[in-house]
Scaffold this motif. Structure first.
Motif: not given
Ligand code: MG
Length: 341
Positions: A255-268, A291-306
């Protein structure tokens, strides 16, 4: 002029000194953003990284600019993230802070979690890896023991002593290892040498083997290794997907590179259409950003949110469990609660 956003800088104390190819840190400042309207406060976070030209000062200046632009007018909150994106180029973490706070506010008003607002379904979710930074052998042993319940470890290489570091961890645990070189290998020949060594070490994937801007050399590497390669510093936003699709197996979306949730969902969604795997990543952040990024976890193959698990004074708790399990519950917005200390 006043506006709906307020923010505060929080110094995050790291549980262990954090060393990557760019240097070491023990305290990381982040910015907690609040969007308040109609008696409801949405919470967001902007965790700036100098690598991308941001700091708490640039975030503060940007948020002041958003307040000036929104002012006391009754702008529809759903239009505010787009308005912020159009204000100035760059400033991705600051834009993410605005976008997350507004999504949290909308979710609280509608009594819906963000994952539900986005129409996502939390089936079995990937579990987050835990980062182990290079350190004295005794400290590395302690970190590996602390991370025993995680599905995978992430090791930051590209630093002097990387071989001894990885092999000592490999000697302590059979957990899958993910490697992040953080642009630390200088040439494609050096990177190939490291990849050939890592193929015998139970390594699941390698992130950013070369300095950003060398997609041609990464494509050369990819043709010579079985280990999947993921772009992190090479991948900033949606416009980078097409140029990277031949060089990499996947991209690390933050999120901190792409500017937020809406853009990250489009990218996914676009990444998948280009055959790229999606890693959901983070900076050092509190549970607000995570926790914001984790909302998109259903779209992810790999999660690195530690990121929040590396912090000793996280002011919130949210979707990230202590063993890297993501808990998408019915809490509204980004699903965080404040921790009383
Ligand atoms: Mg990385």
């Amino acid at each position: 002029m006043t506006g709906p956003f307020t923010w505060s800088v929080v110094d995050l104390r790291l549980r262990h000194v954090f060393t990557i190819a760019r240097g070491s840190r023990s305290v990381v400042p982040t910015v907690i953003v609040r969007f308040t309207r109609d008696g409801v406060a949405g919470i967001g976070e902007a965790s700036p990284l100098a690598r991308y030209g941001e700091s708490v000062e640039t975030v503060s200046a940007f948020l002041a600019g958003v307040n000036d632009a929104v002012g006391t007018r009754g702008t529809d909150p759903s239009e505010i993230p787009g308005l912020a994106r159009a204000l100035a180029p760059g400033n991705a973490a600051a834009k993410a802070g605005v976008d997350i706070a507004v999504h949290d506010w909308i979710g609280k008003r509608r009594n819906l979690p963000v994952w539900k607002m986005f129409g996502l379904t939390p089936g079995p979710l990937p579990r987050s890896s835990m980062t182990i930074g290079i350190d004295e052998p005794g400290v590395v042993g302690e970190k590996v023991r602390e991370a025993a319940s995680f599905a995978a470890l992430k090791l930051k290489l590209g630093v002097p002593g990387e071989r001894e570091f990885l092999e000592s961890v490999r000697g302590m645990t059979a957990q899958p290892i993910r490697v992040d070189a953080n642009e630390g290998w200088a040439t494609k020949e050096e990177a190939l040498d490291r990849l050939q060594w890592l193929e015998g070490q139970g390594v699941e994937l390698v992130e950013q083997p070369l300095p950003a801007g060398n997609a041609g050399a990464v494509a050369w590497l990819r043709a010579r290794t079985r280990i999947p390669l993921y772009a992190d510093e090479d991948f900033r936003g949606g416009a980078d997907l097409a140029p990277l699709a031949d060089a990499y197996d996947g991209v690390n979306v933050k999120l901190m590179k792409c500017g937020g949730l809406a853009e990250a969902l489009t990218i996914a969604r676009e990444a998948r259409s280009k055959g790229l795997k999606l890693m959901l990543g983070c900076m050092i952040e509190t549970s607000a950003g995570i926790s914001a990024a984790a909302q998109l976890a259903p779209q992810a193959d790999v999660v690195d949110l530690d990121g929040c698990l590396l912090v000793g004074n996280d002011p919130f708790s949210g979707a990230m469990g202590p063993d890297g399990t993501i808990r998408l519950r019915d809490l509204p917005g980004i699903g965080i609660t404040e921790v009383r200390r």
